[in-house]
Design an enzyme around this catalytic site. Structure first.
Site, PDB file in Angstrom:
ATOM      1  N   CYS A  88      94.652  33.833 -11.191  1.00 32.65           N
ATOM      2  CA  CYS A  88      95.545  34.252 -10.676  1.00 32.65           C
ATOM      3  C   CYS A  88      96.435  33.513  -9.925  1.00 32.65           C
ATOM      4  CB  CYS A  88      94.516  33.975  -9.363  1.00 32.65           C
ATOM      5  SG  CYS A  88      94.990  34.878  -7.810  1.00 32.65           S
TER       6      CYS A  88
ATOM      7  N   CYS B 275      98.734  33.347  -8.021  1.00 31.19           N
ATOM      8  CA  CYS B 275      98.446  33.349  -6.463  1.00 31.19           C
ATOM      9  C   CYS B 275      98.240  32.698  -5.894  1.00 31.19           C
ATOM     10  CB  CYS B 275      98.668  34.072  -5.477  1.00 31.19           C
ATOM     11  SG  CYS B 275      99.371  35.788  -6.282  1.00 31.19           S
TER      12      CYS B 275
ATOM     13  N   CYS C  94      91.777  37.441 -13.278  1.00 34.11           N
ATOM     14  CA  CYS C  94      91.590  38.449 -11.839  1.00 34.11           C
ATOM     15  C   CYS C  94      91.224  39.872 -13.058  1.00 34.11           C
ATOM     16  CB  CYS C  94      93.161  38.896 -12.342  1.00 34.11           C
ATOM     17  SG  CYS C  94      93.893  40.419 -11.736  1.00 34.11           S
TER      18      CYS C  94
ATOM     19  N   CYS D 196      89.433  38.441  -9.284  1.00 34.56           N
ATOM     20  CA  CYS D 196      89.048  37.495  -9.392  1.00 34.56           C
ATOM     21  C   CYS D 196      87.260  38.108  -8.464  1.00 34.56           C
ATOM     22  CB  CYS D 196      89.742  37.016  -8.264  1.00 34.56           C
ATOM     23  SG  CYS D 196      90.256  37.363  -6.709  1.00 34.56           S
TER      24      CYS D 196
ATOM     25  N   CYS E  17      92.438  40.843  -2.462  1.00 38.86           N
ATOM     26  CA  CYS E  17      93.266  40.327  -3.167  1.00 38.86           C
ATOM     27  C   CYS E  17      94.620  39.448  -2.455  1.00 38.86           C
ATOM     28  CB  CYS E  17      93.736  41.625  -3.925  1.00 38.86           C
ATOM     29  SG  CYS E  17      95.180  41.509  -4.620  1.00 38.86           S
TER      30      CYS E  17
HETATM   31 FE1  SF4 Z   1      94.440  37.549  -7.485  1.00 33.17          FE
HETATM   32 FE2  SF4 Z   1      94.185  39.695  -6.936  1.00 33.17          FE
HETATM   33 FE3  SF4 Z   1      93.905  39.583  -9.245  1.00 33.17          FE
HETATM   34 FE4  SF4 Z   1      92.336  38.087  -7.278  1.00 33.17          FE
HETATM   35  S1  SF4 Z   1      92.383  40.947  -7.415  1.00 33.17           S
HETATM   36  S2  SF4 Z   1      92.623  37.837  -9.218  1.00 33.17           S
HETATM   37  S3  SF4 Z   1      93.810  37.712  -5.502  1.00 33.17           S
HETATM   38  S4  SF4 Z   1      95.776  38.952  -8.242  1.00 33.17           S
END
Ligand code: SF4
Length: 113
Positions: A53, A55, A72, A74, A83
């Protein structure tokens, strides 16, 4: 690689489209958000072999990749449809657009500009 689209960028676009459709989620109405997240996932896949991820802050990215929790999609996304990157948004979200498809060329242009 096709049409100068980096291999992992293309792979993450295709993954994102398929996963949005499978989970009934939508991309952000501000597609530059989507572009930055997809680019971040692709870079982690380039560097660490897995789409960690993008972020979050990690002290040790290689260790986090091995942990798999934040690869991802996740665990929060898989378990609760959460998310925090706003890549996959439920239709009721104020930020959700109505798209489950991506134009890779538009996304790449957004990243470069
Ligand atoms: Fe990041 Fe969203 Fe992927 Fe989870 S689903 S790893 S929060 S981009």
């Amino acid at each position: 690689m096709s049409n100068n689209i980096p291999e992992n960028f293309e792979a993450m676009c295709k993954f994102s489209e398929a996963y949005a459709k499978r989970t009934g989620t939508f991309f952000c109405s501000d597609i530059s958000v989507t572009a930055v997240v997809v680019e971040g996932l692709a870079k982690h896949k380039d560097q660490y072999g897995a789409p960690l991820c993008p972020c979050r802050h990690y002290d040790d990215k290689a260790k986090e990749v091995a942990n798999t929790y934040w690869n991802c999609p996740c665990v929060p996304m898989r378990e609760r449809r959460e998310c925090h990157c706003m890549l996959f948004l439920p239709s009721g979200s104020d930020f959700a657009g109505n798209n489950q498809d991506l134009d890779m060329h538009i996304l790449l242009d957004l990243i470069k500009s």
